[in-house]
Design a protein around this motif. Structure first.
Motif, PDB file in Angstrom:
ATOM      1  N   ILE A 119     -25.597  18.415  91.995  1.00  0.00           N
ATOM      2  CA  ILE A 119     -26.344  19.259  92.103  1.00  0.00           C
ATOM      3  C   ILE A 119     -25.513  20.274  93.066  1.00  0.00           C
ATOM      4  O   ILE A 119     -25.605  21.411  92.965  1.00  0.00           O
ATOM      5  CB  ILE A 119     -27.330  18.828  92.092  1.00  0.00           C
ATOM      6  CG1 ILE A 119     -28.724  18.023  91.067  1.00  0.00           C
ATOM      7  CG2 ILE A 119     -28.377  20.245  93.089  1.00  0.00           C
ATOM      8  CD1 ILE A 119     -29.403  17.264  91.655  1.00  0.00           C
ATOM      9  N   THR A 120     -25.055  20.091  94.535  1.00  0.00           N
ATOM     10  CA  THR A 120     -24.184  20.482  95.335  1.00  0.00           C
ATOM     11  C   THR A 120     -23.452  21.787  94.675  1.00  0.00           C
ATOM     12  O   THR A 120     -23.302  22.762  94.540  1.00  0.00           O
ATOM     13  CB  THR A 120     -23.565  19.817  96.102  1.00  0.00           C
ATOM     14  OG1 THR A 120     -25.193  18.587  96.686  1.00  0.00           O
ATOM     15  CG2 THR A 120     -23.281  20.412  97.151  1.00  0.00           C
ATOM     16  N   ALA A 121     -22.257  20.769  93.853  1.00  0.00           N
ATOM     17  CA  ALA A 121     -21.040  22.290  93.089  1.00  0.00           C
ATOM     18  C   ALA A 121     -22.330  23.172  92.312  1.00  0.00           C
ATOM     19  O   ALA A 121     -21.497  24.325  92.313  1.00  0.00           O
ATOM     20  CB  ALA A 121     -20.621  20.399  92.403  1.00  0.00           C
ATOM     21  N   SER A 122     -22.894  23.069  91.380  1.00  0.00           N
ATOM     22  CA  SER A 122     -23.625  23.602  90.692  1.00  0.00           C
ATOM     23  C   SER A 122     -24.211  25.129  92.001  1.00  0.00           C
ATOM     24  O   SER A 122     -24.012  26.320  91.433  1.00  0.00           O
ATOM     25  CB  SER A 122     -24.782  22.741  90.090  1.00  0.00           C
ATOM     26  OG  SER A 122     -24.345  21.674  88.909  1.00  0.00           O
ATOM     27  N   VAL A 123     -25.155  24.542  92.612  1.00  0.00           N
ATOM     28  CA  VAL A 123     -25.440  25.361  93.441  1.00  0.00           C
ATOM     29  C   VAL A 123     -23.810  26.440  93.748  1.00  0.00           C
ATOM     30  O   VAL A 123     -24.500  28.137  93.952  1.00  0.00           O
ATOM     31  CB  VAL A 123     -26.219  24.760  94.846  1.00  0.00           C
ATOM     32  CG1 VAL A 123     -26.545  26.119  95.755  1.00  0.00           C
ATOM     33  CG2 VAL A 123     -27.586  24.223  94.275  1.00  0.00           C
ATOM     34  N   TRP A 124     -23.584  26.306  95.094  1.00  0.00           N
ATOM     35  CA  TRP A 124     -22.301  26.761  95.290  1.00  0.00           C
ATOM     36  C   TRP A 124     -21.387  27.838  93.770  1.00  0.00           C
ATOM     37  O   TRP A 124     -20.934  29.011  94.539  1.00  0.00           O
ATOM     38  CB  TRP A 124     -21.314  25.636  96.251  1.00  0.00           C
ATOM     39  CG  TRP A 124     -21.887  25.877  97.039  1.00  0.00           C
ATOM     40  CD1 TRP A 124     -22.869  24.576  97.601  1.00  0.00           C
ATOM     41  CD2 TRP A 124     -22.306  26.537  98.128  1.00  0.00           C
ATOM     42  NE1 TRP A 124     -23.359  24.761  99.239  1.00  0.00           N
ATOM     43  CE2 TRP A 124     -22.850  26.027  99.497  1.00  0.00           C
ATOM     44  CE3 TRP A 124     -21.779  27.660  98.343  1.00  0.00           C
ATOM     45  CZ2 TRP A 124     -23.542  26.573 100.168  1.00  0.00           C
ATOM     46  CZ3 TRP A 124     -22.378  28.725 100.257  1.00  0.00           C
ATOM     47  CH2 TRP A 124     -22.512  27.667 100.382  1.00  0.00           C
ATOM     48  N   ILE A 125     -21.368  27.141  93.325  1.00  0.00           N
ATOM     49  CA  ILE A 125     -20.729  27.961  91.575  1.00  0.00           C
ATOM     50  C   ILE A 125     -21.310  28.938  91.365  1.00  0.00           C
ATOM     51  O   ILE A 125     -21.019  30.009  91.316  1.00  0.00           O
ATOM     52  CB  ILE A 125     -20.357  26.934  90.750  1.00  0.00           C
ATOM     53  CG1 ILE A 125     -19.279  25.135  90.766  1.00  0.00           C
ATOM     54  CG2 ILE A 125     -19.980  27.524  88.769  1.00  0.00           C
ATOM     55  CD1 ILE A 125     -19.522  24.613  90.296  1.00  0.00           C
ATOM     56  N   VAL A 126     -22.898  29.008  91.504  1.00  0.00           N
ATOM     57  CA  VAL A 126     -23.609  29.940  91.062  1.00  0.00           C
ATOM     58  C   VAL A 126     -23.248  30.892  92.235  1.00  0.00           C
ATOM     59  O   VAL A 126     -23.048  31.899  92.016  1.00  0.00           O
ATOM     60  CB  VAL A 126     -25.578  29.067  91.001  1.00  0.00           C
ATOM     61  CG1 VAL A 126     -26.308  30.496  90.887  1.00  0.00           C
ATOM     62  CG2 VAL A 126     -24.966  29.071  89.768  1.00  0.00           C
ATOM     63  N   ILE A 127     -23.922  30.640  93.271  1.00  0.00           N
ATOM     64  CA  ILE A 127     -23.026  31.368  94.580  1.00  0.00           C
ATOM     65  C   ILE A 127     -22.051  31.970  94.390  1.00  0.00           C
ATOM     66  O   ILE A 127     -21.647  33.192  94.322  1.00  0.00           O
ATOM     67  CB  ILE A 127     -23.498  30.969  95.717  1.00  0.00           C
ATOM     68  CG1 ILE A 127     -25.082  30.288  96.103  1.00  0.00           C
ATOM     69  CG2 ILE A 127     -23.001  31.923  97.340  1.00  0.00           C
ATOM     70  CD1 ILE A 127     -24.596  29.127  96.754  1.00  0.00           C
ATOM     71  N   LEU A 128     -20.926  31.295  93.524  1.00  0.00           N
ATOM     72  CA  LEU A 128     -19.289  31.861  93.993  1.00  0.00           C
ATOM     73  C   LEU A 128     -19.435  32.869  92.127  1.00  0.00           C
ATOM     74  O   LEU A 128     -18.556  34.350  93.213  1.00  0.00           O
ATOM     75  CB  LEU A 128     -18.513  31.246  93.312  1.00  0.00           C
ATOM     76  CG  LEU A 128     -18.560  30.089  95.402  1.00  0.00           C
ATOM     77  CD1 LEU A 128     -17.213  28.852  94.821  1.00  0.00           C
ATOM     78  CD2 LEU A 128     -17.102  30.746  95.979  1.00  0.00           C
ATOM     79  N   LEU A 129     -20.168  32.591  91.643  1.00  0.00           N
ATOM     80  CA  LEU A 129     -20.186  33.427  90.139  1.00  0.00           C
ATOM     81  C   LEU A 129     -20.644  34.512  90.957  1.00  0.00           C
ATOM     82  O   LEU A 129     -20.785  35.616  90.560  1.00  0.00           O
ATOM     83  CB  LEU A 129     -20.420  32.599  89.527  1.00  0.00           C
ATOM     84  CG  LEU A 129     -19.325  31.685  88.827  1.00  0.00           C
ATOM     85  CD1 LEU A 129     -19.922  30.567  87.910  1.00  0.00           C
ATOM     86  CD2 LEU A 129     -18.063  32.118  87.943  1.00  0.00           C
ATOM     87  N   LEU A 130     -21.816  34.767  91.675  1.00  0.00           N
ATOM     88  CA  LEU A 130     -22.838  35.478  91.716  1.00  0.00           C
ATOM     89  C   LEU A 130     -21.818  36.812  92.365  1.00  0.00           C
ATOM     90  O   LEU A 130     -21.505  37.589  92.195  1.00  0.00           O
ATOM     91  CB  LEU A 130     -23.939  35.599  92.637  1.00  0.00           C
ATOM     92  CG  LEU A 130     -24.846  36.142  93.120  1.00  0.00           C
ATOM     93  CD1 LEU A 130     -25.284  37.102  92.550  1.00  0.00           C
ATOM     94  CD2 LEU A 130     -25.666  36.354  94.379  1.00  0.00           C
TER      95      LEU A 130
END
Length: 203
Positions: free
Chosen positions: A177-188
């Motif tokens: 879940i933590t990874a999903s949040v930060w991966i989305v932020i990085l991809l943004l």
């Protein structure tokens, strides 16, 4: 739980899987570079598809906004989904890494053969956003591979149904879940760069 420090700390717990993910991506790149026959046909179809989408986006009333929305949604949705589809024994994350690596390897090799300017392609076309986008996708796939490894272990009975195993699963699910949040932020961030800086450099 969702802090960036926690995300970085979690990456340390999947170092071996991250290395495997990087290796698969590089292997895909090498395969794409030397690809012939059916593999070459597959990669050509991939590039044609990307070219068609790119052309449609450029013809929209607001090209940069269209690029941003498409790139962000496409990459973020696929990356989060691939983490959890990794539960299917890690097959899909591995395939995703190989295909993405192969497309990049083939594109660079094809450009070199055609005498195109590789500096423009790599430094202007790939590097500005790719320096964030590619690691984010590799990290997503690494968590997917880890998920697959844990699923295989559970299926083979390597992890018995005890309190320790349940806690390990709980910790891992929190990490995803933590990874999903930060991966989305990085991809943004990568999508913003690709739809502005990269778009301008290649226009």
């Amino acid at each position: 739980m969702l802090s960036f420090f926690t995300f970085i700390k979690d990456l340390g717990t999947i170092r071996k899987t991250l290395l495997l993910a990087v290796s698969l991506f590089i292997l895909g790149g090498v395969a794409g570079w030397i690809g012939t026959g059916s593999l070459q046909e597959l990669l050509n179809e991939q590039l044609k598809g990307i070219s068609r989408i790119s052309g449609d986006l450029r013809e929209s009333s607001h090209p940069q906004w269209s690029f941003f929305v498409f790139i962000f949604l496409n990459n973020s949705i696929k990356s989060v989904v691939i983490i959890f589809l990794g539960a299917l024994f890690g097959i899909l994350p591995a395939f995703f890494l190989l295909v993405n690596g192969a497309v990049i390897g083939y594109l660079i090799h094809l450009s070199a053969i055609q005498g195109q300017d590789l500096f423009t392609l790599i430094v202007k076309g790939l590097l500005p956003h790719g320096i964030i986008e590619i690691p984010a996708i590799i990290i997503a796939c690494a968590f997917g591979l880890k998920f697959g490894g844990k699923a295989v272990s559970a299926l083979l009975g390597a992890g018995s149904r005890n309190a320790g195993n349940k806690e390990a699963w709980s910790i891992f699910m929190r990490q995803t879940i933590t990874a999903s949040v930060w991966i989305v932020i990085l991809l943004l961030i990568a999508a913003i760069i690709e739809s502005t800086i990269t778009f301008s450099l290649l226009s």
